[in-house]
Design a protein around this motif. Structure first.
Motif, PDB file in Angstrom:
ATOM      1  N   GLY A 129       0.806  -1.212   0.000  1.00 18.72           N
ATOM      2  CA  GLY A 129       0.000   0.000   0.000  1.00 18.72           C
ATOM      3  C   GLY A 129       0.840   1.263   0.000  1.00 18.72           C
ATOM      4  O   GLY A 129       0.331   2.355   0.236  1.00 18.72           O
ATOM      5  N   GLU A 130       2.135   1.142  -0.259  1.00 17.81           N
ATOM      6  CA  GLU A 130       3.062   2.279  -0.181  1.00 17.81           C
ATOM      7  C   GLU A 130       3.565   2.762  -1.542  1.00 17.81           C
ATOM      8  O   GLU A 130       4.424   3.628  -1.597  1.00 17.81           O
ATOM      9  CB  GLU A 130       4.268   1.899   0.687  1.00 17.81           C
ATOM     10  CG  GLU A 130       3.929   1.505   2.105  1.00 17.81           C
ATOM     11  CD  GLU A 130       3.458   2.665   2.971  1.00 17.81           C
ATOM     12  OE1 GLU A 130       3.799   3.830   2.652  1.00 17.81           O
ATOM     13  OE2 GLU A 130       2.746   2.413   3.948  1.00 17.81           O
ATOM     14  N   LEU A 131       3.039   2.226  -2.641  1.00 20.35           N
ATOM     15  CA  LEU A 131       3.565   2.591  -3.957  1.00 20.35           C
ATOM     16  C   LEU A 131       2.863   3.783  -4.598  1.00 20.35           C
ATOM     17  O   LEU A 131       3.272   4.219  -5.673  1.00 20.35           O
ATOM     18  CB  LEU A 131       3.488   1.403  -4.925  1.00 20.35           C
ATOM     19  CG  LEU A 131       4.622   0.404  -4.900  1.00 20.35           C
ATOM     20  CD1 LEU A 131       4.474  -0.606  -6.029  1.00 20.35           C
ATOM     21  CD2 LEU A 131       5.983   1.062  -4.961  1.00 20.35           C
ATOM     22  N   SER A 132       1.847   4.304  -3.990  1.00 19.98           N
ATOM     23  CA  SER A 132       1.071   5.379  -4.597  1.00 19.98           C
ATOM     24  C   SER A 132       1.966   6.525  -5.090  1.00 19.98           C
ATOM     25  O   SER A 132       2.713   7.125  -4.316  1.00 19.98           O
ATOM     26  CB  SER A 132       0.053   5.917  -3.601  1.00 19.98           C
ATOM     27  OG  SER A 132      -0.754   6.885  -4.228  1.00 19.98           O
ATOM     28  N   GLY A 133       1.899   6.760  -6.395  1.00 22.80           N
ATOM     29  CA  GLY A 133       2.678   7.839  -7.003  1.00 22.80           C
ATOM     30  C   GLY A 133       4.150   7.564  -7.182  1.00 22.80           C
ATOM     31  O   GLY A 133       4.877   8.392  -7.729  1.00 22.80           O
ATOM     32  N   ARG A 134       4.627   6.416  -6.735  1.00 21.41           N
ATOM     33  CA  ARG A 134       6.059   6.090  -6.832  1.00 21.41           C
ATOM     34  C   ARG A 134       6.380   5.473  -8.185  1.00 21.41           C
ATOM     35  O   ARG A 134       5.650   4.623  -8.695  1.00 21.41           O
ATOM     36  CB  ARG A 134       6.479   5.105  -5.725  1.00 21.41           C
ATOM     37  CG  ARG A 134       6.246   5.563  -4.299  1.00 21.41           C
ATOM     38  CD  ARG A 134       7.033   6.809  -3.913  1.00 21.41           C
ATOM     39  NE  ARG A 134       8.468   6.671  -3.959  1.00 21.41           N
ATOM     40  CZ  ARG A 134       9.232   6.301  -2.936  1.00 21.41           C
ATOM     41  NH1 ARG A 134       8.695   6.028  -1.757  1.00 21.41           N
ATOM     42  NH2 ARG A 134      10.536   6.218  -3.083  1.00 21.41           N
ATOM     43  N   ARG A 135       7.503   5.874  -8.757  1.00 21.86           N
ATOM     44  CA  ARG A 135       8.000   5.322 -10.006  1.00 21.86           C
ATOM     45  C   ARG A 135       8.844   4.088  -9.708  1.00 21.86           C
ATOM     46  O   ARG A 135       9.728   4.146  -8.862  1.00 21.86           O
ATOM     47  CB  ARG A 135       8.857   6.354 -10.748  1.00 21.86           C
ATOM     48  CG  ARG A 135       8.096   7.590 -11.161  1.00 21.86           C
ATOM     49  CD  ARG A 135       9.017   8.646 -11.774  1.00 21.86           C
ATOM     50  NE  ARG A 135       9.509   8.204 -13.078  1.00 21.86           N
ATOM     51  CZ  ARG A 135      10.764   7.830 -13.335  1.00 21.86           C
ATOM     52  NH1 ARG A 135      11.692   7.880 -12.402  1.00 21.86           N
ATOM     53  NH2 ARG A 135      11.109   7.432 -14.539  1.00 21.86           N
ATOM     54  N   CYS A 136       8.561   2.986 -10.394  1.00 23.53           N
ATOM     55  CA  CYS A 136       9.379   1.787 -10.200  1.00 23.53           C
ATOM     56  C   CYS A 136       9.294   0.893 -11.417  1.00 23.53           C
ATOM     57  O   CYS A 136       8.413   1.032 -12.256  1.00 23.53           O
ATOM     58  CB  CYS A 136       8.962   1.034  -8.936  1.00 23.53           C
ATOM     59  SG  CYS A 136       7.300   0.370  -8.960  1.00 23.53           S
ATOM     60  N   SER A 137      10.233  -0.018 -11.486  1.00 25.44           N
ATOM     61  CA  SER A 137      10.260  -1.018 -12.536  1.00 25.44           C
ATOM     62  C   SER A 137      10.255  -2.389 -11.887  1.00 25.44           C
ATOM     63  O   SER A 137      10.327  -2.513 -10.662  1.00 25.44           O
ATOM     64  CB  SER A 137      11.496  -0.843 -13.422  1.00 25.44           C
ATOM     65  OG  SER A 137      11.388  -1.673 -14.565  1.00 25.44           O
ATOM     66  N   GLY A 138      10.178  -3.395 -12.698  1.00 16.98           N
ATOM     67  CA  GLY A 138      10.179  -4.776 -12.243  1.00 16.98           C
ATOM     68  C   GLY A 138       9.955  -5.646 -13.458  1.00 16.98           C
ATOM     69  O   GLY A 138       9.945  -5.143 -14.596  1.00 16.98           O
TER      70      GLY A 138
END
Length: 192
Positions: A129-138
């Motif tokens: 629940g902490e990814l809101s608005g965060r840029r990431c790849s995978g």
């Protein structure tokens, strides 16, 4: 800056390179890395899987090595660690079902401590629940989960990494040079 104490969440069928390479590389530069798995203790093993890209529509999977844990999950206190590493493979899929793993991962987000996740490791990040608005790849197949969690999935080449503040992510093990270099920068590690 001096040595950091780093927590690493692993489990059976964690991706072989994605656990072995960062575990050893981070120790090589002087950091302390504690690899833990729910319901296991120091000295126990997890099995690894080797994921490869051989021209199929998805990665292939082969049996890897046994990876020996060097710390006990039951004694882990996230506040005692400076950073978190989440390797990929199949382990993040079920590690995200463990309440203590989710709570510990949330601690690193909320305390703005460095977090590195690679490949399917973003499945665990998405579950916090902490990814809101965060840029990431995978791994690209995890993009829908990142988006559903409110994150911004960044589609980069398989050998590139994405940095968003304290968060360092990458698509898969071919990104180790970039991913580990960016993570060391976020950690404040200087190599002379």
């Amino acid at each position: 800056m001096g040595a950091k104490k780093i927590l690493m969440f692993v489990g059976d069928y964690v991706e072989d390179y994605e656990v072995m390479v960062p575990f050893q590389a981070l120790q090589m530069v002087g950091h302390v890395v504690h690899a833990v798995c729910p319901d296991k203790k120091a000295g126990d093993k997890v099995r690894t899987a080797v994921h490869d890209f051989e021209g199929d529509q998805t990665y292939s999977e082969k049996r890897g090595h046994d990876f020996v844990l060097n710390a006990s999950f039951a004694s882990v206190k996230p506040e005692d660690y400076d950073a978190l590493v989440i390797p990929g493979g199949r382990a993040p899929e079920y590690l995200r079902l463990e309440g203590r793993v989710i709570e510990a991962t949330q601690h690193f987000f909320r305390a703005s401590k460095p977090i590195a996740a690679i490949c399917h490791g973003v499945q665990l990040l998405a579950a916090t629940g902490e990814l809101s608005g965060r840029r990431c790849s995978g791994y690209p197949a995890c993009a829908p989960e990142v988006r559903l969690a409110g994150g911004v999935y960044v589609d980069v080449r398989v050998d590139e990494a994405v940095v968003d503040g304290n968060l360092v992510t990458a698509p898969a093990w071919p990104a180790h040079p970039a991913w580990l270099a960016r993570f060391l920068e976020v950690l404040g590690t200087r190599i002379a």
